[in-house]
Design an enzyme around this catalytic site. Structure first.
Site, PDB file in Angstrom:
ATOM      1  N   PRO A   2      12.113  30.294  -2.757  1.00  0.00           N
ATOM      2  CG  PRO A   2      11.081  29.850  -0.809  1.00  0.00           C
ATOM      3  CD  PRO A   2      10.888  29.387  -2.264  1.00  0.00           C
ATOM      4  CD  GLU A   3      17.743  32.054  -5.039  1.00  0.00           C
ATOM      5  OE1 GLU A   3      19.039  32.177  -4.901  1.00  0.00           O
ATOM      6  OE2 GLU A   3      17.399  32.226  -6.111  1.00  0.00           O
ATOM      7  CE  LYS A  58      17.929  26.746  -3.446  1.00  0.00           C
ATOM      8  NZ  LYS A  58      17.518  27.008  -5.017  1.00  0.00           N
ATOM      9  NE  ARG A 110       3.358  30.315  -7.532  1.00  0.00           N
ATOM     10  CZ  ARG A 110       4.345  30.837  -7.996  1.00  0.00           C
ATOM     11  NH1 ARG A 110       5.149  30.173  -8.725  1.00  0.00           N
ATOM     12  NH2 ARG A 110       4.188  32.268  -7.856  1.00  0.00           N
ATOM     13  NE  ARG A 151      30.600  20.484 -15.251  1.00  0.00           N
ATOM     14  CZ  ARG A 151      29.971  20.537 -14.092  1.00  0.00           C
ATOM     15  NH1 ARG A 151      30.512  20.033 -13.070  1.00  0.00           N
ATOM     16  NH2 ARG A 151      28.809  20.913 -14.157  1.00  0.00           N
ATOM     17  NE  ARG A 260      15.839  29.719 -13.029  1.00  0.00           N
ATOM     18  CZ  ARG A 260      16.064  29.488 -11.697  1.00  0.00           C
ATOM     19  NH1 ARG A 260      16.641  28.121 -11.341  1.00  0.00           N
ATOM     20  NH2 ARG A 260      15.426  30.219 -10.985  1.00  0.00           N
TER      21      ARG A 260
END
Length: 270
Positions: A2-3, A58, A110, A151, A260
């Site tokens: 879930p984001e 979150k 989980r 960066r 990712r």
């Protein structure tokens, strides 16, 4: 996992049932979640009135006068408000019973979720050092431009850094970069202020819209009322590698960025 939109959907679904209610008791069936549930949750929460339910990044915080229960859904966690006599299902690890006979039940197959305690006036270590909320005014192109100087990481990795901005996970980073026309491989420190403003606007628009659609249901997320999220039906690039770009029709590219899976259009995103 879930984001932000899924967690915000959960918060909005729970708030009418929890705000103002007094905790009657706490049952911990399994305390060995991602981190062990501290004894303060079961010892201090009973008898307290839930003054508010907030989201930070979150995390969900159930605020009381003496502190806050800090919840994270992990990979597969869900929170439901149920009648007090609702039979248990597999993986129902925690019940927080309320003064009206109902209960808040935490289910997590989980066990990557967490339930922690934050004393009043303190900030839990997991909430320290977090960046701004993406829907707040402080998050804009000027902010991203300033934070990105020097960066060399890909912009997608930069955008998913919780110290830069919270709650923008893999799904919404991919969709936002597509809408802004920025390649996820572009070096973060070499993007202009103007392009970062487009990206900030895209993040706000996509997250805001996803919240109205109840988030994205890919595997595990179900909102507190049992409904799935519907934003999945409107994803433009995430999970669509090899399919035609919705803008130009060329095949969408796929690569692993920052460990990712990432999908983008090499023609529309530069």
């Amino acid at each position: 996992m879930p984001e932000l939109p899924e967690v915000e959907t959960t918060r909005r679904g729970l708030a009418p049932h929890l705000q103002g209610r007094r905790v009657h008791g706490v049952i911990l069936r399994r305390a060995d979640l991602r981190w062990p549930i501290p004894p303060e949750v079961a010892e201090l929460l009973p008898g307290q009135r839930i003054e508010d339910i907030r989201r930070r990044a979150k995390y969900l915080l159930l605020d009381t006068a003496i502190g806050s229960a800090v919840l994270h859904l992990g990979m597969s966690g869900s929170l439901r408000v149920l009648p007090g006599d609702t039979p248990l299902r597999a993986h129902d690890h925690v019940d927080i019973s309320l003064d009206n006979g109902r209960l808040l039940r935490f289910n997590d197959p989980r066990r990557f979720g967490s339930l922690l305690w934050q004393p009043a006036g303190e900030v839990h270590p997991l909430l320290q050092g977090l960046g701004p909320e993406p829907l707040d005014d402080a998050f804009d192109g000027d902010y991203l431009f300033a934070r990105s100087r020097g960066r060399s990481a890909p912009v997608k990795t930069f955008l998913m850094d919780q110290a830069v901005v919270v709650g923008v996970g893999n799904i919404y980073a991919a969709e936002s970069l597509f809408k802004a026309g920025i390649s996820p491989l572009r070096e973060a420190g070499k993007i202009s202020r103007e392009r970062y403003q487009r990206l900030a606007d895209a993040v706000k628009e996509i997250l805001g819209y996803a919240i109205t659609r109840g988030g994205t249901t890919l595997r595990d997320f179900i909102s507190p009322d049992g409904a799935p999220g519907y934003f999945e039906q409107e994803l433009l690039v995430y999970g669509r590698d090899g399919l035609p770009c919705p803008n130009c029709g060329r095949a969408l590219k796929h690569a692993t960025i920052g460990q990712r899976a990432s999908v983008w259009c090499s023609h529309c995103q530069r």
